[in-house]
Scaffold this motif. Structure first.
Motif, PDB file in Angstrom:
ATOM      1  N   ALA A  44     -10.175  15.681  -4.051  1.00  0.00           N
ATOM      2  CA  ALA A  44      -9.111  16.572  -4.516  1.00  0.00           C
ATOM      3  C   ALA A  44      -7.839  16.364  -3.701  1.00  0.00           C
ATOM      4  O   ALA A  44      -6.738  16.538  -4.201  1.00  0.00           O
ATOM      5  N   SER A  45      -7.993  15.973  -2.433  1.00  0.00           N
ATOM      6  CA  SER A  45      -6.819  15.781  -1.576  1.00  0.00           C
ATOM      7  C   SER A  45      -6.232  14.382  -1.702  1.00  0.00           C
ATOM      8  O   SER A  45      -5.118  14.141  -1.220  1.00  0.00           O
ATOM      9  N   LEU A  46      -6.984  13.463  -2.303  1.00  0.00           N
ATOM     10  CA  LEU A  46      -6.548  12.057  -2.326  1.00  0.00           C
ATOM     11  C   LEU A  46      -5.118  11.844  -2.828  1.00  0.00           C
ATOM     12  O   LEU A  46      -4.371  11.085  -2.209  1.00  0.00           O
ATOM     13  N   PRO A  47      -4.706  12.492  -3.919  1.00  0.00           N
ATOM     14  CA  PRO A  47      -3.320  12.255  -4.363  1.00  0.00           C
ATOM     15  C   PRO A  47      -2.304  12.570  -3.266  1.00  0.00           C
ATOM     16  O   PRO A  47      -1.353  11.808  -3.074  1.00  0.00           O
ATOM     17  N   HIS A  48      -2.519  13.647  -2.526  1.00  0.00           N
ATOM     18  CA  HIS A  48      -1.579  13.986  -1.458  1.00  0.00           C
ATOM     19  C   HIS A  48      -1.751  13.067  -0.260  1.00  0.00           C
ATOM     20  O   HIS A  48      -0.793  12.770   0.438  1.00  0.00           O
ATOM     21  N   ILE A  49      -2.974  12.638  -0.021  1.00  0.00           N
ATOM     22  CA  ILE A  49      -3.188  11.680   1.066  1.00  0.00           C
ATOM     23  C   ILE A  49      -2.374  10.424   0.774  1.00  0.00           C
ATOM     24  O   ILE A  49      -1.703   9.881   1.659  1.00  0.00           O
ATOM     25  N   PHE A  50      -2.388   9.985  -0.471  1.00  0.00           N
ATOM     26  CA  PHE A  50      -1.641   8.771  -0.807  1.00  0.00           C
ATOM     27  C   PHE A  50      -0.136   8.991  -0.765  1.00  0.00           C
ATOM     28  O   PHE A  50       0.600   8.077  -0.414  1.00  0.00           O
ATOM     29  N   THR A  51       0.311  10.197  -1.109  1.00  0.00           N
ATOM     30  CA  THR A  51       1.729  10.504  -0.897  1.00  0.00           C
ATOM     31  C   THR A  51       2.047  10.345   0.591  1.00  0.00           C
ATOM     32  O   THR A  51       3.057   9.729   0.964  1.00  0.00           O
ATOM     33  N   GLY A  52       1.186  10.878   1.427  1.00  0.00           N
ATOM     34  CA  GLY A  52       1.377  10.776   2.876  1.00  0.00           C
ATOM     35  C   GLY A  52       1.397   9.333   3.340  1.00  0.00           C
ATOM     36  O   GLY A  52       2.224   8.942   4.168  1.00  0.00           O
ATOM     37  N   LEU A  53       0.484   8.523   2.793  1.00  0.00           N
ATOM     38  CA  LEU A  53       0.430   7.104   3.186  1.00  0.00           C
ATOM     39  C   LEU A  53       1.713   6.386   2.768  1.00  0.00           C
ATOM     40  O   LEU A  53       2.241   5.568   3.520  1.00  0.00           O
ATOM     41  N   THR A  54       2.207   6.692   1.571  1.00  0.00           N
ATOM     42  CA  THR A  54       3.434   6.039   1.101  1.00  0.00           C
ATOM     43  C   THR A  54       4.624   6.426   1.979  1.00  0.00           C
ATOM     44  O   THR A  54       5.376   5.554   2.441  1.00  0.00           O
ATOM     45  N   VAL A  55       4.778   7.721   2.212  1.00  0.00           N
ATOM     46  CA  VAL A  55       5.873   8.176   3.071  1.00  0.00           C
ATOM     47  C   VAL A  55       5.692   7.608   4.472  1.00  0.00           C
ATOM     48  O   VAL A  55       6.637   7.111   5.100  1.00  0.00           O
ATOM     49  N   GLY A  56       4.450   7.660   4.960  1.00  0.00           N
ATOM     50  CA  GLY A  56       4.146   7.165   6.308  1.00  0.00           C
ATOM     51  C   GLY A  56       4.502   5.695   6.455  1.00  0.00           C
ATOM     52  O   GLY A  56       5.023   5.273   7.492  1.00  0.00           O
ATOM     53  N   PRO A 105       3.715  12.142   8.782  1.00  0.00           N
ATOM     54  CA  PRO A 105       3.697  12.303   7.315  1.00  0.00           C
ATOM     55  C   PRO A 105       2.285  12.262   6.742  1.00  0.00           C
ATOM     56  O   PRO A 105       1.962  13.024   5.816  1.00  0.00           O
ATOM     57  N   ILE A 106       1.436  11.393   7.306  1.00  0.00           N
ATOM     58  CA  ILE A 106       0.062  11.294   6.790  1.00  0.00           C
ATOM     59  C   ILE A 106      -0.689  12.588   7.070  1.00  0.00           C
ATOM     60  O   ILE A 106      -1.327  13.169   6.187  1.00  0.00           O
ATOM     61  N   LEU A 107      -0.570  13.080   8.294  1.00  0.00           N
ATOM     62  CA  LEU A 107      -1.272  14.312   8.669  1.00  0.00           C
ATOM     63  C   LEU A 107      -0.807  15.493   7.820  1.00  0.00           C
ATOM     64  O   LEU A 107      -1.619  16.231   7.248  1.00  0.00           O
ATOM     65  N   VAL A 108       0.494  15.656   7.728  1.00  0.00           N
ATOM     66  CA  VAL A 108       1.050  16.821   7.033  1.00  0.00           C
ATOM     67  C   VAL A 108       0.683  16.803   5.551  1.00  0.00           C
ATOM     68  O   VAL A 108       0.295  17.829   4.982  1.00  0.00           O
ATOM     69  N   ASN A 109       0.757  15.634   4.922  1.00  0.00           N
ATOM     70  CA  ASN A 109       0.422  15.565   3.497  1.00  0.00           C
ATOM     71  C   ASN A 109      -1.064  15.764   3.250  1.00  0.00           C
ATOM     72  O   ASN A 109      -1.452  16.365   2.241  1.00  0.00           O
ATOM     73  N   THR A 110      -1.902  15.251   4.140  1.00  0.00           N
ATOM     74  CA  THR A 110      -3.340  15.476   3.995  1.00  0.00           C
ATOM     75  C   THR A 110      -3.640  16.969   4.092  1.00  0.00           C
ATOM     76  O   THR A 110      -4.389  17.526   3.275  1.00  0.00           O
ATOM     77  N   LEU A 111      -3.026  17.618   5.060  1.00  0.00           N
ATOM     78  CA  LEU A 111      -3.194  19.064   5.221  1.00  0.00           C
ATOM     79  C   LEU A 111      -2.748  19.797   3.958  1.00  0.00           C
ATOM     80  O   LEU A 111      -3.423  20.714   3.483  1.00  0.00           O
ATOM     81  N   HIS A 112      -1.605  19.383   3.445  1.00  0.00           N
ATOM     82  CA  HIS A 112      -1.070  20.002   2.242  1.00  0.00           C
ATOM     83  C   HIS A 112      -2.066  19.846   1.080  1.00  0.00           C
ATOM     84  O   HIS A 112      -2.342  20.794   0.352  1.00  0.00           O
ATOM     85  N   GLY A 113      -2.593  18.632   0.940  1.00  0.00           N
ATOM     86  CA  GLY A 113      -3.578  18.377  -0.115  1.00  0.00           C
ATOM     87  C   GLY A 113      -4.789  19.289   0.036  1.00  0.00           C
ATOM     88  O   GLY A 113      -5.279  19.862  -0.937  1.00  0.00           O
ATOM     89  N   MET A 114      -5.259  19.450   1.269  1.00  0.00           N
ATOM     90  CA  MET A 114      -6.425  20.307   1.518  1.00  0.00           C
ATOM     91  C   MET A 114      -6.126  21.756   1.144  1.00  0.00           C
ATOM     92  O   MET A 114      -6.990  22.469   0.647  1.00  0.00           O
TER      93      MET A 114
END
Lengths: 290, 278
Positions: free
Chosen positions: B199-211, B161-170
């Motif tokens: 710019a990716s931080l919001p999605h990174i944090f989504t990934g961290l929460t899901v992760g 989840p962390i990887l995928v959301n970070t990628l998505h944010g990027m």
């Protein structure tokens, strides 16, 4: 700061034998063809044209984001090879960094140049003061109105003391009243800084009101259709927009653009069929109707 | 309101209370309803277990809230119970931290460099659908100790989840912002640090929460299957030892720990992204 304000006029933009095309499945598509423009040091020049004529493409090439297919772009004799802080740019979408405060946004260019923190903070405050934004230095862009955002955008682009300022429909997203004020602010800053400006817009009034010279572009593939000097005296006042001189310039420019817009739209209209658009021609030609 | 138009005379205590109430009315309402709803849940639970209701579902052996509370008061003085919790937290901490330390930079680099993306993405896509629990036998073979294999499972659960959301944010970074940075003189490294990353931080944090959520799911499963110690093991052991109250206690502890850790991440997100505060 003083270095920015007292800089000698420079920033001669020259675009020669310029064309730009991109690849598509049907072969290369020409966006801009056979174009020459120049901006003298300290001059304010606008490019107007129908939508899709490639005026933004041309500006992006001057900024260094796009490479010309043929021809050359130079600033003060140096070939443009990529984006640089020497050519400040203001975007229609403001493009402020949402994660930086107003002051941090303005400081960005100075930070990239390696200026120490305290020094760039001072410079940014002075610039924000000039734009009447000092009270908002700690705000995030999200909290600002469109006009304020674009003032920050302009100040940010000017902070590094660029030779030229490029603006891509900077006031396109603003309401009419804010637009007029922003034009006034831009004029003031330009006169103070004596910087060369290349301004892209589709608003004819705006182009005339701001510029020393206006280039009018043809429909795609875009090239320069006409070059119109604007002899209105400066400083310009809002009231000038009602003068006969202004209106004559406006009429001239308007008919130039209209011809090109119809050319640009002509294909679409005949493709779709006139019935579909609910246009009754009554025997008149398309140009008379639109 | 007259009080607000005449700032010279300070408003009375009564008006202040009234104003505070008016501003916070929605929040108060939500809190009040939340408390009532939790109490109702406890009451229903109490009634179902006290009267040993059997209606498709059998509440015959389900412990009552009071019984669970009693075992809770006993458990907090029991060093063994606290050890279970501490060990689970440690496993989460190590597994999740590793996942974040590997997943976020990897996602950023994959998002920025096409070649890296093209090489790693297919492998990630093949491994990603495998649930962390399915890794248990393999993990036991791979790692010398039980502890390491459990941490590994926790890591796996949160990694994707962390990887995928970070990628998505990027992939959502506004290219105009990159251009803006470029014509302010930013070079590749600065653009990465000043534009792509924030710019990716919001999605990174989504990934961290899901992760974090998946990390707990994976941890509990791993502890139940292969564990010694850990709150998942405690819950399973309670079932084996017919300690019914402890089953519910273990479940509630897992819920509270999961809630607490996701609140920690949300808090960290607010600290790191002050511009997103409303």
């Amino acid at each position: 700061m003083n270095e920015i304000l007292t800089k000698a006029p420079q920033g001669h933009i020259a675009v020669r034998n310029f064309s730009l095309s991109y690849d598509s499945i049907e072969g290369p598509v020409e966006a801009v063809t056979d174009t020459q423009i120049h901006v003298k040091p300290g001059e304010f020049v606008s490019i107007v044209g129908p939508s899709g004529c490639g005026k933004s493409t041309l500006l992006n090439a001057v900024a260094g984001f796009l490479k010309p297919t043929t021809g050359i772009v130079t600033v003060d004799g140096e070939k443009v090879n990529g984006p640089s802080a020497e050519r400040g740019m203001v975007f229609q979408q403001y493009s402020l960094f949402p994660w930086k405060t107003v002051r941090e946004n303005v400081e960005f260019g100075l930070k990239m140049r390696g200026m120490p923190r305290s020094q760039r903070e001072r410079a940014a405050r002075t610039l924000l003061g000039l734009a009447g934004l000092e009270a908002f230095e700690k705000h995030y862009p999200d909290k600002l109105s469109g006009g304020m955002k674009q003032r920050v955008g302009i100040v940010r682009a000017l902070a590094t003391g660029p030779k030229v300022l490029l603006l891509d429909e900077p006031f396109g997203a603003l309401d009419a009243q804010t637009r007029v004020i922003m034009q006034q602010i831009l004029t003031n800053m330009w006169q103070r800084l004596k910087i060369s400006v290349l301004f892209v817009t589709h608003d004819i009034d705006e182009a005339i009101f701001l510029s020393d010279r206006v280039y009018c572009m043809t429909a795609r593939p875009g090239s320069i259709k006409a070059e119109i000097p604007i002899p209105l005296e400066r400083p310009r006042q809002q009231s000038m927009m009602m003068s006969s001189e202004f209106l004559a310039l406006r009429r001239g420019l308007m008919s130039l653009i209209r011809e090109e817009s119809i050319k640009a739209m002509g294909g679409e209209i005949s493709d779709m069929g006139l019935q579909g658009l609910n246009i009754e021609l009554h025997g008149a030609s398309l140009a008379d109707v639109i | 309101m007259p009080a607000s138009t005449t700032p010279a005379s300070p408003p009375s205590f009564g008006t202040l209370v009234l104003r505070w109430y008016r501003i916070n009315r929605d929040g108060l309402r939500a809190t009040a309803i939340g408390i009532v709803s939790l109490l109702a849940f406890l009451l229903v639970w109490h009634l179902l277990t006290t009267y040993r209701v059997v209606f498709f579902v059998r509440f015959t052996n389900v412990p009552s809230p009071l019984a669970v509370y009693a075992s809770f008061t006993k458990a907090i003085h029991d060093p063994k119970f606290l050890l279970h919790i501490a060990l689970s937290c440690r496993r989460i901490f190590i597994g999740f931290s590793l996942a974040a330390i590997v997943g976020v930079p990897l996602g950023l680099i994959m998002g920025r460099f096409k070649l890296v993306h093209e090489i790693i993405f297919p492998v990630a896509e093949v491994l990603r659908p495998i649930p962390a629990i399915a890794w248990v036998p393999m993990a036991i073979m791979l790692w010398p100790t039980n502890e390491q294999s459990i941490v590994y499972i926790t890591f796996l659960g949160s990694f994707f989840p962390i990887l995928v959301n970070t990628l998505h944010g990027m992939s959502l970074v506004d290219p105009v912002l990159v251009r803006a940075a470029q014509c302010l003189g930013a070079r590749e490294r600065s653009i990465f640090r000043e534009v792509y990353f924030p710019a990716s931080l919001p999605h990174i944090f989504t990934g961290l929460t899901v992760g974090m959520g998946v990390a707990w799911v994976s941890l509990i499963a791993a502890e139940m299957i292969s564990g010694q110690y850990g709150i998942g093991y405690f819950t399973w052991e309670a079932y084996s030892l017919v300690q019914y109250a402890d089953i519910a206690l273990g479940m509630i502890a897992i819920g509270v720990l999961g809630l607490g850790s996701s609140m920690l991440i949300r808090g960290a997100g607010q600290l790191v992204m002050p511009w997103r505060l409303k």
